[in-house]
Design a protein around this motif. Structure first.
Motif, short mmCIF file in Angstrom:
data_model
loop_
_atom_site.label_atom_id
_atom_site.label_comp_id
_atom_site.label_asym_id
_atom_site.label_seq_id
_atom_site.Cartn_x
_atom_site.Cartn_y
_atom_site.Cartn_z
N PRO A 113 14.31 13.34 -7.63
CA PRO A 113 15.38 13.87 -8.48
C PRO A 113 15.40 15.40 -8.53
O PRO A 113 16.41 15.99 -8.90
N LYS A 114 14.28 16.03 -8.15
CA LYS A 114 14.20 17.49 -8.16
C LYS A 114 14.44 18.08 -6.76
O LYS A 114 14.17 19.26 -6.54
N ARG A 115 14.94 17.28 -5.88
CA ARG A 115 15.12 17.71 -4.50
C ARG A 115 16.01 18.95 -4.39
O ARG A 115 17.00 19.09 -5.09
N THR A 116 15.62 19.85 -3.50
CA THR A 116 16.39 21.05 -3.20
C THR A 116 16.51 21.21 -1.70
O THR A 116 15.92 20.45 -0.92
N VAL A 117 17.25 22.21 -1.29
CA VAL A 117 17.36 22.51 0.14
C VAL A 117 15.98 22.83 0.71
O VAL A 117 15.66 22.46 1.85
N GLY A 146 20.39 16.92 10.75
CA GLY A 146 20.49 18.16 11.51
C GLY A 146 20.64 19.35 10.58
O GLY A 146 20.10 20.43 10.84
N GLN A 147 21.36 19.13 9.48
CA GLN A 147 21.50 20.19 8.49
C GLN A 147 20.14 20.60 7.93
O GLN A 147 19.90 21.78 7.64
N VAL A 148 19.25 19.62 7.80
CA VAL A 148 17.91 19.89 7.28
C VAL A 148 17.13 20.84 8.18
O VAL A 148 16.26 21.59 7.72
N GLY A 268 23.58 18.78 0.18
CA GLY A 268 24.17 19.30 1.41
C GLY A 268 25.38 20.18 1.19
O GLY A 268 25.61 21.13 1.94
N PHE A 269 26.15 19.88 0.13
CA PHE A 269 27.37 20.65 -0.12
C PHE A 269 27.31 21.43 -1.43
O PHE A 269 28.33 21.92 -1.91
N GLY A 270 26.11 21.60 -1.96
CA GLY A 270 25.94 22.40 -3.16
C GLY A 270 25.81 23.88 -2.84
O GLY A 270 26.14 24.33 -1.74
N ASN A 271 25.31 24.63 -3.80
CA ASN A 271 25.07 26.06 -3.59
C ASN A 271 23.70 26.24 -2.95
O ASN A 271 22.68 25.94 -3.58
N TRP A 272 23.68 26.71 -1.72
CA TRP A 272 22.43 26.88 -0.99
C TRP A 272 21.72 28.17 -1.41
O TRP A 272 22.36 29.14 -1.82
#
Length: 347
Positions: A113-117, A146-148, A268-272
């Motif tokens: 639940p705390k996952r981030t980029v 691939g985004q990872v 993936g589509f949040g604020n990086w």
């Protein structure tokens, strides 16, 4: 007075219903009383979560190359295309050890639940350390996986021996894009996808509700609408169905959709925390290489944005495939070509 009381109770009930509708059900964690069984080997991460993995190829003891594969959206460790599409003879010839793993919330890996980029890049580094893959290893990712790989190049470049991105998903809100370019590409999507990504980016707490409600069109990818695929993609899908390789698909989301596909959209589509277009070359002395493969008929990942990225990062080896869509890694011979390019310069 009675009318006001009834109106107030109705309002409270409506608010309570609306709040409840936005709350996803808790995940059915593997190994818990109501969760799926644990069948895969797993490692215990620094924060206590478990990460499930699957090994392919030659043993680590004799391998010339150690590779970590990152699966795509709605998938799992079983869909390690870079490994499953190779002949045993080629695996032995190249001497490759490949490990695929379930990203958090997928398959048999605990949700995060705390996952981030950044956190997934650190998970990958810890997986490599616990499996004894050495000071450097290769990473390959497909689509959302691939985004990872951008995160790996940003946060753990000192651990990367080489990298390959297969049709990496693009975040339209990365600041390095010219506004007109990203906006034009964004509006080429079906309206449902535009709204699904808009919700994931601007109001992520509504992501679960948006992708489960029936009033408005939601994500075409989650629903699986055929119009998001090119003609080549549809042919590949038919071949995959005939071969039975789609049988592993349900396992990817067996713990629930929120901590797998919905959180994928939110991250993936949040604020990086960084802009991939500003990543520095991890191999200034050509001691390794980064490759990006993209089909020019991909209806999920805009080729014009991919071209812009590699134009800004000239150290990336760009391979554009004419007539190919998003599912090109399933094509015969692709995995061999990808591995040879990354490991031996195409030899």
């Amino acid at each position: 007075m009675m009318f006001r009381s009834l109106a107030f109770l109705l309002l409270v009930g409506l608010v309570a219903w609306a709040y409840q509708a936005t709350q996803p059900p808790p995940p059915k964690i593997c190994g818990s009383p109501d969760g799926p069984p644990i069948t895969a080997p797993r490692i215990k991460l620094r924060d206590g979560r478990y990460l499930a993995y699957k090994e392919h190829g030659v043993s680590k003891q004799v391998a010339k190359y150690n590779i970590i594969f990152v699966h795509g959206f709605g998938s799992s460790r079983h869909d390690a295309l870079i490994a499953t599409q190779l002949s045993p003879e080629l695996v032995e010839d190249l001497g490759v050890y490949i490990v695929s793993f379930d990203r958090p919330g997928y398959g048999e890996s605990d949700p995060d639940p705390k996952r981030t980029v950044k956190s997934l890049a650190l998970d990958i580094e810890e997986l490599a350390d616990q499996l004894g893959l050495g000071s450097k290893f290769y990473v390959v990712g497909y689509s959302m996986g691939g985004q990872v790989i951008w995160s790996c190049l940003q946060y753990i470049p000192h651990r990367i021996a080489g990298a390959t991105l297969h049709a990496p998903v693009i975040n339209y809100w990365w600041p390095g894009f010219p506004a007109n370019l990203s906006t034009d590409a964004y509006y080429k999507q079906p309206p449902g996808d535009q709204w699904a990504l808009r919700v994931a980016h601007h109001v992520p707490w509504l992501t679960y509700w948006w992708n489960t409600q029936t009033f408005f069109p939601s994500s075409s990818v989650i629903v699986g609408k055929p119009e998001i695929f090119s003609s080549q993609d549809l042919e590949i899908i038919r071949n995959v169905m005939v071969s039975g390789r789609e049988n592993n698909k349900p396992q990817g989301k067996q713990q629930g959709e929120f901590e797998s596909v919905h959180r994928d959209l939110m991250i993936g589509f949040g604020n990086w925390e960084f802009d991939p277009i500003e990543i520095k070359n991890p191999f200034p002395n050509n001691e390794g290489s980064v490759h990006l493969w993209q089909g020019d008929e991909d209806r999920l990942v805009p080729v014009e944005l991919q071209r812009y990225i590699v134009g800004k990062l000239p150290w990336i080896h760009y391979h554009e495939l004419p007539g190919s869509g998003h599912l090109f890694p399933y094509k015969d011979g692709m995995s061999e070509a990808v591995l040879r390019a990354m490991l031996t310069g195409g030899k």
